[in-house]
Design a protein around this motif. Sequence first.
Motif, PDB file in Angstrom:
ATOM      1  N   LEU A   1       0.582  -1.258  -0.208  1.00 32.25           N
ATOM      2  CA  LEU A   1       0.504   0.006  -0.466  1.00 32.25           C
ATOM      3  C   LEU A   1       1.000   1.541   0.107  1.00 32.25           C
ATOM      4  CD1 LEU A   1      -3.275   1.023   0.213  1.00 32.25           C
ATOM      5  CD2 LEU A   1      -2.550   0.814   2.450  1.00 32.25           C
ATOM      6  N   ALA A   2       1.759   1.142   0.727  1.00 32.23           N
ATOM      7  CA  ALA A   2       2.841   2.703   1.092  1.00 32.23           C
ATOM      8  C   ALA A   2       3.562   2.256  -0.717  1.00 32.23           C
ATOM      9  CB  ALA A   2       4.152   1.888   2.554  1.00 32.23           C
ATOM     10  N   LEU A   3       3.465   1.293  -1.374  1.00 33.40           N
ATOM     11  CA  LEU A   3       4.494   2.205  -2.682  1.00 33.40           C
ATOM     12  C   LEU A   3       3.701   1.944  -3.737  1.00 33.40           C
ATOM     13  CD1 LEU A   3       6.542  -1.847  -2.418  1.00 33.40           C
ATOM     14  CD2 LEU A   3       7.326   0.920  -2.692  1.00 33.40           C
TER      15      LEU A   3
ATOM     16  N   TYR B   1       1.571   5.269 -18.319  1.00 38.52           N
ATOM     17  CA  TYR B   1       2.306   4.001 -17.454  1.00 38.52           C
ATOM     18  C   TYR B   1       1.543   3.460 -16.594  1.00 38.52           C
ATOM     19  CZ  TYR B   1       4.246   6.094 -13.194  1.00 38.52           C
ATOM     20  OH  TYR B   1       3.778   7.002 -12.149  1.00 38.52           O
ATOM     21  N   THR B   2       2.015   1.980 -17.102  1.00 38.04           N
ATOM     22  CA  THR B   2       1.566   1.158 -15.865  1.00 38.04           C
ATOM     23  C   THR B   2       2.747   0.274 -14.688  1.00 38.04           C
ATOM     24  OG1 THR B   2      -0.037  -0.211 -15.035  1.00 38.04           O
ATOM     25  CG2 THR B   2       0.896  -0.465 -16.729  1.00 38.04           C
ATOM     26  N   LEU B   3       2.918   0.073 -13.459  1.00 40.15           N
ATOM     27  CA  LEU B   3       3.562  -0.639 -13.132  1.00 40.15           C
ATOM     28  C   LEU B   3       3.550  -1.631 -12.431  1.00 40.15           C
ATOM     29  CD1 LEU B   3       6.906  -1.372 -12.563  1.00 40.15           C
ATOM     30  CD2 LEU B   3       6.400   0.813 -10.617  1.00 40.15           C
ATOM     31  N   GLN B   4       3.842  -3.037 -12.483  1.00 39.39           N
ATOM     32  CA  GLN B   4       3.138  -3.798 -11.617  1.00 39.39           C
ATOM     33  C   GLN B   4       4.871  -4.926 -10.975  1.00 39.39           C
ATOM     34  OE1 GLN B   4       1.555  -3.784 -14.995  1.00 39.39           O
ATOM     35  NE2 GLN B   4      -0.610  -3.365 -13.209  1.00 39.39           N
ATOM     36  N   LEU B   5       4.410  -4.978  -9.965  1.00 39.24           N
ATOM     37  CA  LEU B   5       5.885  -5.410  -9.235  1.00 39.24           C
ATOM     38  C   LEU B   5       5.938  -7.116  -9.917  1.00 39.24           C
ATOM     39  CD1 LEU B   5       5.742  -3.634  -5.632  1.00 39.24           C
ATOM     40  CD2 LEU B   5       6.984  -2.928  -7.604  1.00 39.24           C
ATOM     41  N   ASN B   6       6.833  -7.293  -9.637  1.00 36.79           N
ATOM     42  CA  ASN B   6       6.501  -8.823 -10.170  1.00 36.79           C
ATOM     43  C   ASN B   6       8.735  -9.264 -10.406  1.00 36.79           C
ATOM     44  OD1 ASN B   6       6.346 -11.548 -11.022  1.00 36.79           O
ATOM     45  ND2 ASN B   6       4.465 -10.669 -12.210  1.00 36.79           N
ATOM     46  N   ASN B   7       9.229 -10.390 -10.764  1.00 35.66           N
ATOM     47  CA  ASN B   7      10.218 -10.426 -10.816  1.00 35.66           C
ATOM     48  C   ASN B   7       9.628 -12.026 -11.925  1.00 35.66           C
ATOM     49  OD1 ASN B   7      12.492 -11.605 -11.358  1.00 35.66           O
ATOM     50  ND2 ASN B   7      13.527 -10.373  -9.206  1.00 35.66           N
TER      51      ASN B   7
ATOM     52  N   VAL C   1       1.142  -1.280  -9.032  1.00 35.67           N
ATOM     53  CA  VAL C   1       1.109   0.048  -7.543  1.00 35.67           C
ATOM     54  C   VAL C   1       1.198   1.225  -8.216  1.00 35.67           C
ATOM     55  CG1 VAL C   1       2.582  -1.307  -5.838  1.00 35.67           C
ATOM     56  CG2 VAL C   1       4.024  -0.817  -8.354  1.00 35.67           C
ATOM     57  N   ARG C   2       0.930   0.973  -9.258  1.00 35.92           N
ATOM     58  CA  ARG C   2       0.591   2.314 -10.150  1.00 35.92           C
ATOM     59  C   ARG C   2       0.408   2.590 -11.329  1.00 35.92           C
ATOM     60  NH1 ARG C   2       4.658   6.018  -7.860  1.00 35.92           N
ATOM     61  NH2 ARG C   2       4.962   5.373  -6.077  1.00 35.92           N
ATOM     62  N   HIS C   3      -0.734   3.226 -11.490  1.00 40.36           N
ATOM     63  CA  HIS C   3      -0.946   3.048 -12.780  1.00 40.36           C
ATOM     64  C   HIS C   3      -1.383   4.476 -13.472  1.00 40.36           C
ATOM     65  CE1 HIS C   3      -3.462   1.033 -15.947  1.00 40.36           C
ATOM     66  NE2 HIS C   3      -4.424   2.387 -15.531  1.00 40.36           N
TER      67      HIS C   3
ATOM     68  N   GLY D   1      -7.444   3.610 -10.527  1.00 40.02           N
ATOM     69  CA  GLY D   1      -6.382   2.685  -9.249  1.00 40.02           C
ATOM     70  C   GLY D   1      -6.141   3.700  -8.498  1.00 40.02           C
ATOM     71  N   ARG D   2      -5.371   2.940  -7.114  1.00 38.88           N
ATOM     72  CA  ARG D   2      -5.559   3.896  -5.992  1.00 38.88           C
ATOM     73  C   ARG D   2      -4.596   4.730  -6.270  1.00 38.88           C
ATOM     74  NH1 ARG D   2      -5.848   0.746  -1.685  1.00 38.88           N
ATOM     75  NH2 ARG D   2      -6.690  -1.754  -1.596  1.00 38.88           N
TER      76      ARG D   2
END
Length: 390
Positions: free
Chosen positions: A48-50, A123-129, A103-105, A257-258
């Motif tokens: 949530l903080a990210l 941009y959109t950012l999904q955390l993943n590895n 975490v960002r959209h 989004g958030r």
Amino acid sequence: MADYYIGLMSGTSLDGADGVLVDFSVSAPRVLASASAPFSSTFQAELLALNTAGHNELHRAALAANQLVGVYAQVVQALLEQAIPQGITPGDVLAIGAHGQTVRHRPQEFGDDPLSGGSNAGYTLQLNNSALLAELTGLDVVADFRSADLAAGGQGAPLVPAFHHAVFAQPARSIAVLNIGGISNLTLLPAQQERGGVQGFDCGPGNALMDLWCLRHTGQAYDAKGSWGASGAVIPGLLARLLAEPYFDKIPPKSTGRDLFNAAWLTAQLQGFESSPAQDVQATVTALTAQACARDLLRHAPRTTELLVCGGGAFNDELMRKLALALPGVTVQSTARHGLPPLQVEAAAFAWLARAWHQQLPGNLVAVTGAKGPRVLGAMYLAPTVAHCV
């Protein structure tokens, strides 16, 4: 011929990861196994903080991505353990579709770099590895599903309407599918004789504001069955202010989004209502989600006869009641009535998108995202030769 894919989803509710193993070799996709793993409260708070700028966020985001993949790998292992008694080995699974954690959209966050070639992509950012997930599971991984659509000028969201059409469309009737996760999104599936094709867009907040307020005032992560909200009374003036948010009147394609519907937004809206009972605010933000979704359905698909609800919101009895009241003449029910439980729909959609990548078929719908054209979505991360899961 075996046609098995795993789908993994962790959504804007930030409550955990859901996974399914899907057989696409039959006429209707069939879920053979399902599993989920919750996020710890500490990890949930970090995710949530990210969602907003913070100290050392690049380092923290990288570590969070690795931790997320650890949860994903646990879910995959649980799915494979369920598959073995059915005669399905890990080698039979063609790929994992892993969405990652948004975490960002910001699809309309345009830069002014002259070297960008005039691109209008946000941009959109999904955390993943994804490489780590392939290493831990021994399976190929398809991920990064949203970037190609954004590069083509689209919103990169929502991506599930194509799957909803494949699974839920009924030629003789106009129906809709409403996913209520942290954010709510609506898919409109017209009858064959109706003009126009599939539409889809984000309505606004789903569970995000309800969960936030519930945690703040009760210590519970969510309002179980909506019972706390049901104990309060809707505050008409506050509801009117919330519904005046300009996003609700935007014309699709649209997604959110958030980045918009977050604690700061709610705090600003509550000015002047600080003395209101907490349960009344809960009742009001529940009504906000119901009203925003219902208004979009009535505005864009007034001939809809049935609304199928999935996501965690399908278990909020008070929210479902408010939806039904706002939609007289529309049957409101869970997707479980059509063979796919609410918490399996989104994960199954990403298994379907992984399969679309494998077959090099477009995964986006231009009318939904606003992209310049159909695009194959995702990127493949190949598994090592030695599997680590059972």
